[in-house]
Write a protein that holds these residues in place. Structure first.
Motif, PDB file in Angstrom:
ATOM      1  N   ASN A  11       0.415  -1.495   0.043  1.00 22.80           N
ATOM      2  CA  ASN A  11      -0.007  -0.082  -0.346  1.00 22.80           C
ATOM      3  C   ASN A  11       1.152   1.377  -0.218  1.00 22.80           C
ATOM      4  OD1 ASN A  11      -2.404   1.551   0.518  1.00 22.80           O
ATOM      5  ND2 ASN A  11      -2.515   1.430   2.011  1.00 22.80           N
ATOM      6  N   PRO A  12       0.295   1.930  -1.421  1.00 26.63           N
ATOM      7  CA  PRO A  12       1.792   3.282  -0.953  1.00 26.63           C
ATOM      8  C   PRO A  12       1.649   3.918   0.072  1.00 26.63           C
ATOM      9  CG  PRO A  12       0.633   2.699  -3.445  1.00 26.63           C
ATOM     10  CD  PRO A  12       0.041   1.925  -2.102  1.00 26.63           C
ATOM     11  N   ASP A  13       0.242   4.314   0.710  1.00 28.37           N
ATOM     12  CA  ASP A  13       0.301   5.333   1.618  1.00 28.37           C
ATOM     13  C   ASP A  13       0.765   4.644   3.432  1.00 28.37           C
ATOM     14  OD1 ASP A  13      -1.210   6.979  -0.024  1.00 28.37           O
ATOM     15  OD2 ASP A  13      -3.314   5.428   0.419  1.00 28.37           O
ATOM     16  N   LYS A  14       1.625   3.434   2.958  1.00 29.92           N
ATOM     17  CA  LYS A  14       1.595   3.582   4.418  1.00 29.92           C
ATOM     18  C   LYS A  14       3.407   3.160   4.227  1.00 29.92           C
ATOM     19  CE  LYS A  14      -1.731  -0.279   5.289  1.00 29.92           C
ATOM     20  NZ  LYS A  14      -1.851  -1.789   6.004  1.00 29.92           N
ATOM     21  N   VAL A  15       3.811   3.553   3.217  1.00 34.59           N
ATOM     22  CA  VAL A  15       5.361   3.875   2.085  1.00 34.59           C
ATOM     23  C   VAL A  15       5.809   5.305   3.925  1.00 34.59           C
ATOM     24  CG1 VAL A  15       6.832   4.878   1.178  1.00 34.59           C
ATOM     25  CG2 VAL A  15       5.364   2.814   0.708  1.00 34.59           C
ATOM     26  N   PRO A  16       5.360   6.069   4.161  1.00 34.99           N
ATOM     27  CA  PRO A  16       6.222   7.448   4.677  1.00 34.99           C
ATOM     28  C   PRO A  16       6.066   6.595   6.089  1.00 34.99           C
ATOM     29  CG  PRO A  16       4.130   8.501   3.241  1.00 34.99           C
ATOM     30  CD  PRO A  16       4.281   7.029   3.095  1.00 34.99           C
ATOM     31  N   ASN A  17       4.874   6.427   6.960  1.00 38.25           N
ATOM     32  CA  ASN A  17       5.021   5.705   7.943  1.00 38.25           C
ATOM     33  C   ASN A  17       5.914   4.508   8.128  1.00 38.25           C
ATOM     34  OD1 ASN A  17       3.865   7.912   8.826  1.00 38.25           O
ATOM     35  ND2 ASN A  17       1.572   6.913   8.628  1.00 38.25           N
ATOM     36  N   THR A 138      15.375  -0.647   5.017  1.00 35.65           N
ATOM     37  CA  THR A 138      15.052   0.660   4.337  1.00 35.65           C
ATOM     38  C   THR A 138      15.431   1.079   2.960  1.00 35.65           C
ATOM     39  OG1 THR A 138      17.276   1.591   6.096  1.00 35.65           O
ATOM     40  CG2 THR A 138      15.085   2.316   6.363  1.00 35.65           C
ATOM     41  N   THR A 139      17.115   0.698   2.505  1.00 36.83           N
ATOM     42  CA  THR A 139      16.933   0.852   1.144  1.00 36.83           C
ATOM     43  C   THR A 139      16.147   0.265  -0.022  1.00 36.83           C
ATOM     44  OG1 THR A 139      19.834   0.376   2.029  1.00 36.83           O
ATOM     45  CG2 THR A 139      18.818  -0.570  -0.521  1.00 36.83           C
ATOM     46  N   ALA A 140      15.582  -1.199   0.749  1.00 35.30           N
ATOM     47  CA  ALA A 140      14.032  -1.370   0.067  1.00 35.30           C
ATOM     48  C   ALA A 140      13.301  -1.212   0.294  1.00 35.30           C
ATOM     49  CB  ALA A 140      13.667  -2.893   1.058  1.00 35.30           C
ATOM     50  N   VAL A 141      12.757  -0.594   0.871  1.00 40.72           N
ATOM     51  CA  VAL A 141      11.632   0.963   1.307  1.00 40.72           C
ATOM     52  C   VAL A 141      12.002   1.583  -0.297  1.00 40.72           C
ATOM     53  CG1 VAL A 141      10.308   2.479   2.452  1.00 40.72           C
ATOM     54  CG2 VAL A 141      10.956   0.298   3.752  1.00 40.72           C
ATOM     55  N   THR A 145      10.065   3.267  -3.541  1.00 40.39           N
ATOM     56  CA  THR A 145       9.908   4.196  -3.342  1.00 40.39           C
ATOM     57  C   THR A 145      10.469   4.572  -5.572  1.00 40.39           C
ATOM     58  OG1 THR A 145       9.956   4.946  -1.870  1.00 40.39           O
ATOM     59  CG2 THR A 145       9.928   6.925  -3.142  1.00 40.39           C
ATOM     60  N   LEU A 146      11.913   4.344  -5.776  1.00 37.63           N
ATOM     61  CA  LEU A 146      11.591   4.962  -6.862  1.00 37.63           C
ATOM     62  C   LEU A 146      10.977   4.356  -7.884  1.00 37.63           C
ATOM     63  CD1 LEU A 146      14.277   5.845  -8.168  1.00 37.63           C
ATOM     64  CD2 LEU A 146      15.588   3.983  -9.034  1.00 37.63           C
ATOM     65  N   ARG A 147      10.564   2.974  -7.423  1.00 41.60           N
ATOM     66  CA  ARG A 147      10.087   2.651  -8.962  1.00 41.60           C
ATOM     67  C   ARG A 147       8.940   2.938  -9.017  1.00 41.60           C
ATOM     68  NH1 ARG A 147      12.200  -2.644 -11.310  1.00 41.60           N
ATOM     69  NH2 ARG A 147      10.225  -2.589 -11.765  1.00 41.60           N
TER      70      ARG A 147
END
Length: 290
Positions: A11-17, A138-141, A145-147
């Motif tokens: 879910n993209p919305d969960k990426v920031p938190n 965090t590198t995987a996240v 984010t880049l993709r």
């Protein structure tokens, strides 16, 4: 790693938190390593060399990275510097740094340079291992984010961060009113209004007629006589009594027959022309405060 990320339903919305939580976890681990390194430095028989100094210095070196990776994408003014390629590079570099710090501290223990605090040094090695794993996460996240940025030209979840789509900008943010179409329904203050108020045509003189009519608050239809100007006799003597001693004797008397108010006039100079000595007014002066 990119192939694994594509198979995951994220879910993209969960990426920031998620990213913020991982960096907070890294900061806590870094603080613990910093404290344990100080304990190791002060232990008897322990040596201070590059093997244990590198994890200690990396705790300080990671602070700018944490601020950039966690805070820059979250705010609109700093989002322009949160370039996805740069975030992938920073996460990857610090994952390698902490892997080297883990190996460096392990080599410090192997050389038996820890003196009497070998247990503390081993604890640093274990925490550095989890620190390395967190940087890999965090590198995987950042790779995700880049993709996502390549497909949508926006950061995942950061564009909608701290916004609520259900709040109308014309309403208060903390209003208890429903945020739907029913919120715009007209409010009926009185459902039992007289029908003649809606059917009767507009009469500009209707209010005038109502005001001229006699009511309980207007028992006299005739307007009273104008009041006497109180400034005409502003310097009259203050000891003159009015014509009517009881202004409230007849409540139904006309306004013109009632005594008119007068402003206060200072006493004349002859009122003070008295040869009698000054006396206090009669009162019980025996009562004193103790």
């Amino acid at each position: 790693m990119a192939a694994i990320i594509e198979k995951l339903d994220i879910n993209p919305d969960k990426v920031p938190n998620t990213k913020l939580g991982l960096h907070i976890f890294q900061g806590i681990l870094g603080l613990v390593i910093f404290i344990l390194e100080i304990v190791l430095f002060r232990a008897d028989g322990s040596l201070i060399n590059g093997n244990n100094a590198w994890p200690f210095g990396l705790c300080f070196l990671s602070i700018p990275a944490w601020i950039y990776l966690a805070m820059a994408p979250r705010f609109e003014r700093t989002r322009k510097v949160a370039e996805p390629h740069a975030m992938v590079v920073v996460d990857s570099v610090f994952a390698i740094f902490w892997l080297s710090a883990f190996a460096s501290q392990a080599a410090y223990n192997t050389a038996n340079s820890c003196g009497t605090a070998c247990s503390v040094s081993k604890a640093i090695v274990g925490i550095a291992f989890f620190q390395t794993l967190s940087w890999v996460a965090t590198t995987a996240v950042s790779v995700y984010t880049l993709r996502y940025y390549r497909q949508t030209e926006s950061l995942p979840g950061y564009e909608n961060l701290n916004t609520n789509q259900n709040i109308d900008p014309d309403k208060a943010a903390f209003s208890m009113a429903p945020h739907d179409e029913e919120a715009y329904a007209p409010v009926h203050m009185d459902d039992h209004q007289d029908e003649h108020d809606h059917d009767a045509p507009y009469d500009p003189d209707s209010f005038g007629g109502r005001l001229d009519a006699d009511t309980a608050y207007r028992p006299h239809s005739t307007s009273p006589a104008p009041l006497e100007n109180p400034f005409d006799n502003a310097y009259r003597s203050h000891n003159h009594s009015p014509a009517h001693s009881d202004p409230y004797g007849d409540p139904y008397s006309s306004v013109s027959s009632r005594p008119q108010p007068h402003i206060y006039a200072p006493p004349a100079a002859e009122d003070y022309d008295d040869d009698r000595p000054v006396q206090f007014p009669s009162a019980n002066y025996d009562r004193t405060l103790h």
